[in-house]
Structures are given as structure tokens and as C-alpha cells.
Write a protein that holds these residues in place. Structure first.
Motif, mmCIF file in Angstrom:
data_model
loop_
_atom_site.group_PDB
_atom_site.id
_atom_site.type_symbol
_atom_site.label_atom_id
_atom_site.label_comp_id
_atom_site.label_asym_id
_atom_site.label_seq_id
_atom_site.Cartn_x
_atom_site.Cartn_y
_atom_site.Cartn_z
ATOM 1 N N GLN A 66 25.719 13.356 73.409
ATOM 2 C CA GLN A 66 27.073 13.907 73.282
ATOM 3 C C GLN A 66 27.069 14.880 72.103
ATOM 4 O OE1 GLN A 66 29.920 13.040 75.159
ATOM 5 N NE2 GLN A 66 28.511 11.947 76.489
ATOM 6 N N VAL A 67 27.589 16.082 72.317
ATOM 7 C CA VAL A 67 27.597 17.132 71.307
ATOM 8 C C VAL A 67 28.981 17.766 71.287
ATOM 9 C CG1 VAL A 67 26.535 19.339 70.674
ATOM 10 C CG2 VAL A 67 25.145 17.579 71.715
ATOM 11 N N HIS A 68 29.368 18.320 70.141
ATOM 12 C CA HIS A 68 30.610 19.079 70.047
ATOM 13 C C HIS A 68 30.294 20.577 70.035
ATOM 14 C CE1 HIS A 68 32.200 15.195 68.600
ATOM 15 N NE2 HIS A 68 33.219 15.591 69.333
ATOM 16 N N GLU A 71 28.222 22.760 67.387
ATOM 17 C CA GLU A 71 27.294 21.913 66.642
ATOM 18 C C GLU A 71 25.856 22.425 66.789
ATOM 19 O OE1 GLU A 71 26.525 17.137 66.014
ATOM 20 O OE2 GLU A 71 27.619 17.788 67.795
ATOM 21 N N ILE A 73 22.033 21.271 66.460
ATOM 22 C CA ILE A 73 21.212 20.060 66.475
ATOM 23 C C ILE A 73 19.761 20.439 66.202
ATOM 24 C CG2 ILE A 73 20.419 18.090 67.850
ATOM 25 C CD1 ILE A 73 23.407 18.012 67.421
ATOM 26 N N ILE A 154 23.270 16.431 78.577
ATOM 27 C CA ILE A 154 23.901 16.817 77.318
ATOM 28 C C ILE A 154 25.319 17.229 77.668
ATOM 29 C CG2 ILE A 154 23.882 18.383 75.345
ATOM 30 C CD1 ILE A 154 20.899 18.881 75.897
ATOM 31 N N VAL A 156 28.707 18.690 76.207
ATOM 32 C CA VAL A 156 29.241 19.411 75.062
ATOM 33 C C VAL A 156 30.754 19.489 75.209
ATOM 34 C CG1 VAL A 156 29.175 21.538 73.703
ATOM 35 C CG2 VAL A 156 27.111 20.773 74.924
#
Length: 159
Positions: A66-68, A71, A73, A154, A156
Motif C-alpha cells: 500500500q502506497v500513498h 510517496e 519508496i 501495489i 496507490v
């Protein structure tokens, strides 16, 4: 030979994709659907990734992320398996297209910021900024590896 593989890759993906995404010799340019290459100094978090074979197939751990939006990484990728693996970030559709090309050219060399190919015991990193929301994928596209379980989602989300 490498130039021939690049030319065939561009043809296989279609002219529109080749122009929009670049070739394997020159990378995908500065922007892809999943985002853009990032700078390690700007990473908001580090995710350790393991590529390996198991009794049930092959895996990428973690299996999902889980990503915003926005962001960056830093993926620290380690091949703890006994054979070569790769880690590629893209859309599920583009990964499927790339997988088809890899089936034709399994020894294709990559020089893209959204991927890394590792020998057993090797480690490296991919730093990525997820500038767009949506569903993306990480995968190993070496022939047979995706089908053996080497892929994950993933997601986002908006900031």
C-alpha cells in the motif's frame, strides 16, 4: 545483438508504446504510468523485498504493498533464491506485454529505473516515486516465474 533485441522489443510492443515508454537500451524515460524514478535521499520509507523459490512455486515478499500518491519508496531487493530473478514495477497490462517479449528474448538485458535483475545471493535497489494513483504491479518477468507466483499488487491511494 543487443541492438537487434532492442529493435525487436520496440516492434513487439508497438510503435506507440515504444515512443511513449522508450526502449530497454534507453530506459523508459522520466515518467511511466506507475510514476517516476526517485532519489534515495528523498525516500519516505524503505521496503525490503525478497525474491525466492519455495516448495509451492516462486514468491516476492512482501506479496502486496500500500502506497500513498507522491510517496518515494526505496526498494531494497535481495535474491535469496537459487536462480536468477528480477523485480519490475509497472501496470499489470504493461507487465503482461513485457512478459511476452521476455518469452521471446529471455536473456534480454534491462537498463530501466523501474526494474532490477539479480543473480542468486545478489542485492540491489529500485527507488520509485508513485506520482499516480491506481493499481500497479511488481513482478518477475523471466519466463515461467510470473506463472509460478512471482508477482504482487501495489495500490496507490490519494494522499
Amino acid at each position: 545483438m543487443k541492438m537487434l533485441a532492442v529493435a525487436l522489443c520496440a516492434l513487439a510492443l508497438g510503435q506507440g508504446d515504444a515512443i511513449a515508454a522508450g526502449t530497454h537500451a534507453g530506459g523508459h524515460g522520466d515518467k511511466m504510468a506507475a510514476g517516476t524514478p526517485g532519489e534515495a535521499s528523498q525516500a519516505t520509507r524503505t521496503v525490503r523485498v525478497e525474491l525466492k523459490e519455495t516448495e509451492d512455486g516462486m514468491t516476492i515478499d512482501p506479496a502486496a504493498l500500500q502506497v500513498h500518491q507522491g510517496e518515494t519508496i526505496r526498494f531494497l531487493v535481495r535474491n535469496v533464491g537459487e536462480i536468477e530473478h528480477e523485480f519490475v514495477i509497472d501496470t499489470p497490462v504493461r507487465n503482461q506485454e513485457h512478459k511476452k517479449v521476455m518469452a521471446q528474448f529471455p536473456d534480454m538485458e534491462h537498463d530501466d529505473p523501474n526494474s532490477i535483475r539479480l543473480e542468486p545471493g545478489a542485492e540491489g535497489e529500485v527507488v520509485w516515486t508513485f506520482s499516480n494513483t491506481g493499481s500497479f504491479e511488481f513482478a518477475c518477468l523471466i519466463p515461467g516465474h510470473y506463472e509460478s507466483g512471482m508477482h504482487g499488487d501495489i495500490d496507490v491511494a490519494h494522499k
